[in-house]
Design a protein around this motif. Structure first.
Motif, PDB file in Angstrom:
ATOM      1  N   SER A 126      -1.209  -4.827  -3.744  1.00 33.73           N
ATOM      2  CA  SER A 126      -2.069  -4.875  -4.921  1.00 33.73           C
ATOM      3  C   SER A 126      -3.528  -4.960  -4.523  1.00 33.73           C
ATOM      4  O   SER A 126      -3.872  -5.573  -3.520  1.00 33.73           O
ATOM      5  CB  SER A 126      -1.735  -6.112  -5.774  1.00 33.73           C
ATOM      6  N   PRO A 127      -4.428  -4.373  -5.296  1.00 33.04           N
ATOM      7  CA  PRO A 127      -5.853  -4.338  -4.924  1.00 33.04           C
ATOM      8  C   PRO A 127      -6.558  -5.638  -5.183  1.00 33.04           C
ATOM      9  O   PRO A 127      -7.406  -5.763  -6.051  1.00 33.04           O
ATOM     10  CB  PRO A 127      -6.391  -3.214  -5.838  1.00 33.04           C
ATOM     11  N   ARG A 128      -6.235  -6.640  -4.395  1.00 29.58           N
ATOM     12  CA  ARG A 128      -6.759  -7.973  -4.681  1.00 29.58           C
ATOM     13  C   ARG A 128      -8.233  -8.123  -4.359  1.00 29.58           C
ATOM     14  O   ARG A 128      -8.873  -9.066  -4.777  1.00 29.58           O
ATOM     15  CB  ARG A 128      -5.939  -9.035  -3.951  1.00 29.58           C
ATOM     16  N   GLN A 162     -12.349  -0.075   2.084  1.00 30.15           N
ATOM     17  CA  GLN A 162     -12.358   0.157   0.644  1.00 30.15           C
ATOM     18  C   GLN A 162     -13.802   0.191   0.134  1.00 30.15           C
ATOM     19  O   GLN A 162     -14.679  -0.463   0.706  1.00 30.15           O
ATOM     20  CB  GLN A 162     -11.574  -0.946  -0.077  1.00 30.15           C
ATOM     21  N   ASP A 163     -14.048   0.938  -0.931  1.00 28.75           N
ATOM     22  CA  ASP A 163     -15.405   1.050  -1.467  1.00 28.75           C
ATOM     23  C   ASP A 163     -16.002  -0.320  -1.768  1.00 28.75           C
ATOM     24  O   ASP A 163     -17.178  -0.579  -1.483  1.00 28.75           O
ATOM     25  CB  ASP A 163     -15.411   1.891  -2.749  1.00 28.75           C
ATOM     26  N   TYR A 196      -6.120   0.076  -1.118  1.00 23.69           N
ATOM     27  CA  TYR A 196      -5.743  -1.275  -0.696  1.00 23.69           C
ATOM     28  C   TYR A 196      -4.352  -1.360  -0.074  1.00 23.69           C
ATOM     29  O   TYR A 196      -3.969  -2.405   0.432  1.00 23.69           O
ATOM     30  CB  TYR A 196      -5.870  -2.221  -1.894  1.00 23.69           C
ATOM     31  N   ASP A 197      -3.633  -0.261  -0.094  1.00 25.12           N
ATOM     32  CA  ASP A 197      -2.340  -0.185   0.569  1.00 25.12           C
ATOM     33  C   ASP A 197      -2.586   0.108   2.048  1.00 25.12           C
ATOM     34  O   ASP A 197      -3.273   1.086   2.395  1.00 25.12           O
ATOM     35  CB  ASP A 197      -1.531   0.942  -0.076  1.00 25.12           C
ATOM     36  N   PRO A 198      -2.040  -0.724   2.968  1.00 30.08           N
ATOM     37  CA  PRO A 198      -2.289  -0.506   4.396  1.00 30.08           C
ATOM     38  C   PRO A 198      -1.483   0.628   5.008  1.00 30.08           C
ATOM     39  O   PRO A 198      -1.444   0.763   6.241  1.00 30.08           O
ATOM     40  CB  PRO A 198      -1.908  -1.858   5.013  1.00 30.08           C
ATOM     41  N   ALA A 199      -0.867   1.475   4.187  1.00 33.07           N
ATOM     42  CA  ALA A 199      -0.084   2.587   4.719  1.00 33.07           C
ATOM     43  C   ALA A 199      -0.873   3.473   5.680  1.00 33.07           C
ATOM     44  O   ALA A 199      -0.316   3.910   6.705  1.00 33.07           O
ATOM     45  CB  ALA A 199       0.481   3.430   3.563  1.00 33.07           C
ATOM     46  N   ASN A 235      -2.898 -11.702   3.008  1.00 30.85           N
ATOM     47  CA  ASN A 235      -2.194 -10.695   2.216  1.00 30.85           C
ATOM     48  C   ASN A 235      -1.692  -9.539   3.093  1.00 30.85           C
ATOM     49  O   ASN A 235      -0.591  -9.590   3.628  1.00 30.85           O
ATOM     50  CB  ASN A 235      -3.103 -10.172   1.096  1.00 30.85           C
ATOM     51  N   GLU A 236      -2.518  -8.479   3.265  1.00 32.93           N
ATOM     52  CA  GLU A 236      -2.039  -7.300   3.979  1.00 32.93           C
ATOM     53  C   GLU A 236      -1.642  -7.600   5.414  1.00 32.93           C
ATOM     54  O   GLU A 236      -0.692  -6.995   5.939  1.00 32.93           O
ATOM     55  CB  GLU A 236      -3.101  -6.190   3.961  1.00 32.93           C
TER      56      GLU A 236
END
Length: 354
Positions: A5-7, A159-160, A187-190, A206-207
């Motif tokens: 999630s884009p925390r 991220q921006d 925000y996904d570390p894929a 988190n990530e």
């Protein structure tokens, strides 16, 4: 792997201008309990009524201290009928300025941007996290970025909303942005796991946990330990509330200190409260929640808090925080951002809380 999630949309809101302008306009016409000043200790005897706290994020383990304070009756003992914990995501600044929240749990970047850019009349009165949780996450068998110098020549996913902060991190370590490649990511570390980038701006709580628990060995380069320290999960109020409701805020801080002492002492119960009670509708992962609880606790306790008490912000850490914000283009004096007089009074009146 499920997307993260884009925390940090709400964590590093350096471009707060539009939000704060709207909130300032609302504050001119909105009323709340903040409009009713406390008259001193007699109010404590009569009770403070209800208090609203705007949380910065969803009701996960991040707010275990608040859950303990509520669950164990510390808010009630302090004279509150109830303390309403309102889930985010939010920087908390709009809610403070519009009067829909009495206290917000925010961070020095969001608060500093609101003060510097818009003249928002708010102050930080204490902080949960002594260390901010930002990190450059990398794979041990990939970028393995263990020092700032390891960033050179690498592709770093940013991220921006975190770009200004990352540039401040580079500046703090005398690294020119041209020495590496900044790759826009979400925000996904894929992209990190898939090898599209060598490093990824992430959260230790988190990530970094998500990737580690997927079975991939990782390396972290925490901002706080590498030239960019600033406080996070700050207790923030308006100047008017700070001026007129000091006894109420002190009672709130006492309850919060007790709650976080419990959270530090019993992380398993803190995780359970998040999973089964306060965040029961979120389907939180038990393993990650406990890991997040332990990672959060590691950012709270330091030799300074052991000596001075939870939530305190030393003069040195205030100076470091202001310097870090300056690197992100936010120019302030410590006195513009912090007022720790309430916390000093709390510990003077309750030395057993240290």
């Amino acid at each position: 792997m499920a997307p993260v999630s884009p925390r940090r949309i709400r964590r590093t809101a350096l471009a707060l201008s539009a939000v704060v302008v709207s909130a300032l306009a609302l504050s001119a016409c909105a009323g709340s309990s903040a409009d009713t000043p406390s008259t001193g200790s007699s109010d404590a005897a009569a009770g403070f009524g209800d208090l609203t706290v705007q949380l910065s994020w969803i009701k996960n383990e991040e707010f275990a201290g608040e859950y303990f304070a509520d669950q164990n009756g510390y808010f009630t003992d302090g004279g509150f009928d109830s303390v309403n914990l309102v889930a985010g995501p939010s920087t908390g600044i709009p809610e403070l300025l519009s009067g829909t929240a009495d206290v917000s749990i925010s961070n020095a970047v969001a608060v500093g941007a609101a003060v510097a850019n818009e003249g928002a009349p708010v102050k930080i009165i204490g902080t949960t996290l002594q260390k901010n949780p930002f990190t450059v996450l990398s794979l041990k068998d990939g970028g393995d970025i263990a020092t700032p110098e390891d960033l050179v020549g690498k592709k770093i996913g940013v991220q921006d909303s975190n770009l200004s902060l990352f540039n401040a991190f580079l500046a703090a370590n005398d690294i020119d942005a041209s020495a590496l490649e900044i790759v826009p990511v979400q925000y996904d570390p894929a992209p990190l796991v898939n090898g599209e980038v060598d490093g990824f701006v992430a959260y230790l709580t988190n990530e970094a946990i998500t990737v580690e628990q997927s079975g991939v060995a990782t390396t972290n380069l925490p901002f706080a330990d590498n030239g960019l320290p600033f406080v996070a999960e700050t207790f923030t109020v308006t100047d008017e509330v700070l001026e007129s409701r000091r006894d109420e805020l002190k009672a709130f801080l006492v309850a919060e200190i007790k709650g976080w002492q419990d959270a530090l002492a019993d992380p398993d119960e803190g995780a359970r409260l998040a999973i089964e009670e306060y965040g029961a509708d979120l389907d939180l992962d038990p393993e990650k929640t406990l890991a997040g609880m332990l990672a959060t606790n590691a950012l709270i306790e330091t030799p300074e808090t052991d000596a001075n008490g939870l939530f305190t912000i030393s003069d040195d850490l205030q100076t470091q925080t202001v310097a870090s914000l300056a690197g992100a283009g936010i120019t302030l004096e410590a006195s513009d951002l912090f007022d720790l007089s309430l916390l000093a009074e709390v510990y003077e009146e309750n030395p057993d809380l240290r």
